[in-house]
Write an enzyme that holds these catalytic residues in place. Sequence first.
Site, PDB file in Angstrom:
ATOM      1  N   VAL A 155      51.406  64.476  28.347  1.00 20.35           N
ATOM      2  CA  VAL A 155      52.298  64.252  27.214  1.00 20.35           C
ATOM      3  C   VAL A 155      51.638  63.334  26.180  1.00 20.35           C
ATOM      4  O   VAL A 155      51.477  63.696  25.014  1.00 20.35           O
ATOM      5  CB  VAL A 155      53.648  63.658  27.690  1.00 20.35           C
ATOM      6  CG1 VAL A 155      54.516  63.276  26.507  1.00 20.35           C
ATOM      7  CG2 VAL A 155      54.378  64.661  28.574  1.00 20.35           C
ATOM      8  N   ALA A 188      55.759  72.297  25.506  1.00 17.65           N
ATOM      9  CA  ALA A 188      55.538  72.982  26.785  1.00 17.65           C
ATOM     10  C   ALA A 188      54.031  73.082  26.992  1.00 17.65           C
ATOM     11  O   ALA A 188      53.274  73.257  26.028  1.00 17.65           O
ATOM     12  CB  ALA A 188      56.166  74.376  26.758  1.00 17.65           C
ATOM     13  N   LEU A 217      67.290  75.127  30.157  1.00 20.53           N
ATOM     14  CA  LEU A 217      66.189  76.103  30.184  1.00 20.53           C
ATOM     15  C   LEU A 217      65.952  76.586  31.617  1.00 20.53           C
ATOM     16  O   LEU A 217      65.809  77.787  31.878  1.00 20.53           O
ATOM     17  CB  LEU A 217      64.906  75.474  29.626  1.00 20.53           C
ATOM     18  CG  LEU A 217      64.877  75.253  28.110  1.00 20.53           C
ATOM     19  CD1 LEU A 217      63.699  74.378  27.712  1.00 20.53           C
ATOM     20  CD2 LEU A 217      64.814  76.595  27.382  1.00 20.53           C
ATOM     21  N   ARG A 248      74.001  85.393  20.859  1.00 19.69           N
ATOM     22  CA  ARG A 248      74.558  84.191  21.478  1.00 19.69           C
ATOM     23  C   ARG A 248      73.739  83.786  22.696  1.00 19.69           C
ATOM     24  O   ARG A 248      73.729  82.626  23.093  1.00 19.69           O
ATOM     25  CB  ARG A 248      76.019  84.431  21.906  1.00 19.69           C
ATOM     26  CG  ARG A 248      76.953  84.655  20.725  1.00 19.69           C
ATOM     27  CD  ARG A 248      78.309  85.134  21.198  1.00 19.69           C
ATOM     28  NE  ARG A 248      78.219  86.403  21.918  1.00 19.69           N
ATOM     29  CZ  ARG A 248      79.255  87.021  22.486  1.00 19.69           C
ATOM     30  NH1 ARG A 248      80.447  86.465  22.422  1.00 19.69           N
ATOM     31  NH2 ARG A 248      79.085  88.172  23.108  1.00 19.69           N
ATOM     32  N   PHE A 292      60.403  78.851  38.829  1.00 23.55           N
ATOM     33  CA  PHE A 292      59.792  77.946  37.853  1.00 23.55           C
ATOM     34  C   PHE A 292      59.076  76.811  38.564  1.00 23.55           C
ATOM     35  O   PHE A 292      59.410  76.424  39.665  1.00 23.55           O
ATOM     36  CB  PHE A 292      60.818  77.412  36.840  1.00 23.55           C
ATOM     37  CG  PHE A 292      61.975  76.633  37.443  1.00 23.55           C
ATOM     38  CD1 PHE A 292      61.816  75.335  37.916  1.00 23.55           C
ATOM     39  CD2 PHE A 292      63.249  77.201  37.507  1.00 23.55           C
ATOM     40  CE1 PHE A 292      62.883  74.619  38.440  1.00 23.55           C
ATOM     41  CE2 PHE A 292      64.330  76.489  38.036  1.00 23.55           C
ATOM     42  CZ  PHE A 292      64.142  75.208  38.507  1.00 23.55           C
ATOM     43  N   CYS A 327      58.405  69.081  34.919  1.00 26.98           N
ATOM     44  CA  CYS A 327      59.659  68.637  34.288  1.00 26.98           C
ATOM     45  C   CYS A 327      60.945  69.218  34.867  1.00 26.98           C
ATOM     46  O   CYS A 327      61.881  68.485  35.145  1.00 26.98           O
ATOM     47  CB  CYS A 327      59.618  68.963  32.806  1.00 26.98           C
ATOM     48  SG  CYS A 327      58.509  67.896  31.928  1.00 26.98           S
ATOM     49  N   LYS A 359      62.269  68.009  38.323  1.00 26.72           N
ATOM     50  CA  LYS A 359      62.439  66.550  38.262  1.00 26.72           C
ATOM     51  C   LYS A 359      63.640  66.181  37.388  1.00 26.72           C
ATOM     52  O   LYS A 359      64.470  65.350  37.770  1.00 26.72           O
ATOM     53  CB  LYS A 359      61.155  65.934  37.684  1.00 26.72           C
ATOM     54  CG  LYS A 359      61.162  64.436  37.622  1.00 26.72           C
ATOM     55  CD  LYS A 359      59.883  63.901  37.012  1.00 26.72           C
ATOM     56  CE  LYS A 359      59.952  63.925  35.506  1.00 26.72           C
ATOM     57  NZ  LYS A 359      58.792  63.308  34.853  1.00 26.72           N
TER      58      LYS A 359
END
Length: 466
Positions: free
Chosen positions: A15, A164, A227, A260, A272, A276, A279
């Site tokens: 990051v 990302a 997400l 929508r 996945f 992130c 966690k």
Amino acid sequence: MTQIKKICCIGAGYVGGPTCAVIALKCPHIQVTIVDLNQKRIDAWNSDELPIYEPGLDEVVKEARGRNLFFSTDVDKAIAEADLIFVSVNTPTKKSGIGAGFAADLKFLQLATRRIAEVATSPKIVVEKSTVPCRTADSMRTILEANHRPGVTFDILSNPEFLAEGTAISDLFAPDRVLIGSLQTKSGLAACAALAEVYANWVPKERILTVGLWSSELSKLAANAMLAQRISSVNALSAVCEATGANIDEVAYAVGKDTRVGAKFLKASVGFGGSCFQKDILNLVYLAESLHLPEVARYWRAVVEMNEYQKDRFSRKVVETLFNTITGKKIAILGWAFKKDTGDTRESPSISIANHFLEEKARITIYDPKVTEEQIWLDLTDEGTKSLEPIKPHITIQKSAEEACKDAEAIVICTEWDEFKTLDWQKIYDNCPRPAFVFDGRLMLDRAALQKIGFKVITIGTGDGL
Ligand code: UDX
Ligand code: UDX
Ligand code: ADP
């Protein structure tokens, strides 16, 4: 308003590194120093072999490094000189004690904060960049106020990063939004404006959102939780598709056409991974439990449970398809990173899948274009805490997909690297025993073409049809 002239970033990781390199690139008038305790990492940032792989990052670093971008282990000096300090240290899930397995381990964050308090001799804006549980800024303020030198003041901002991996540089160049949270006091708002001014050098003003501190902290957890929830939802549906003969890509396409819902982030997969999602959801679960909201905690926990189920379901499918045993059989795992275009393996589904195959006593070959052999061994031994000896004879790490697939009874795609699409599949087939199975955990291969060659193909989210 404070004019930011010098920025320090504590933590030169996935990051802090890319984010502050881009700030330096876009703001040549600001001196940016990225510091880390890890000498090896800093040496790498100062070399031609950067410590992380990220498309476009090399060019950014090359242009700014030495001009107004510096990498150093002299944490104290960089803190002392800076007007604004990003805290970008790691915040892993706690492994022991209260909240183990759920709560974030904030010891690195607290140590860095303490250091700021001890070293600072002038007012600082301290910005939390690492993903943190709600109200962390509060505890940072308590630490700063309890330890600071007389007369030194601090403003704390929350400025979560939404990049990302694999697309970090383009995400940073053109973010959907930049979020800055502050206390709604005069000095909090002034600090917020000063940071907004930095981003305004390249981000359109309407994309810079300023909110309260706690909203900002919660928004980061919420964004990642929602997400991840999309992926668990589509993965849950992939199981229904496999049982009914519907096709998850068709279903996701049809659903995503509804504005929508939206079309993005609806790709079924082996599950996945990444540092992130899991966690942050577990943080949210812990937060909800601490707030005596067990129903909320249960709701979000199910997203992680569905992900575990998906990884397990996929591994089982391989075993079942290979006539219920893979003992002694050679299985090729293609892809070790948690997604394409990164060398990062944190929480990668490949690790769980390989462990499953190991328990079944298979012989495993592994190939990934960007992950180092050293990292794969670390992942398989839980960062070196488990013994390597019992597993080593069962695993070979190869330098190409073709080598990994040679003589394999099953080829298992775990990461969607583009190069897997253009492999010489005919040649691979010629070197495999019969029947030759391909398990496409990313719905990325041309199934019909592989079937034409002779492969039996099993794809996540579609009926068998081999
Ligand atoms: C995520 C968020 O996207 C980012 O905004 C946040 O700052 C950090 O966490 P990252 O973990 O780097 O970023 O990658 P992301 O692209 O979100 O993918 C996470 C995982 O979900 C990967 O394992 C990926 O393969 C998987 N995924 C993603 C799917 O399985 N299907 C999808 O449709 C999208
Ligand atoms: C829904 C689907 O939208 C439609 O595509 C499908 O054909 C039939 O079911 P409907 O039930 O008529 O349509 O209304 P919708 O606007 O989807 O709202 C459903 C419920 O969700 C309502 O009670 C609404 O108040 C609530 N809602 C909707 C929210 O609470 N928040 C929102 O953001 C949106
Ligand atoms: P992220 O994905 O959140 O960027 P990383 O683990 O990649 O996490 O990077 C965090 C970095 O922060 C590591 O390189 C680590 O050495 C560094 N770090 C942790 N604590 C401190 C500290 N007190 N001072 C300086 N650097 C630190």
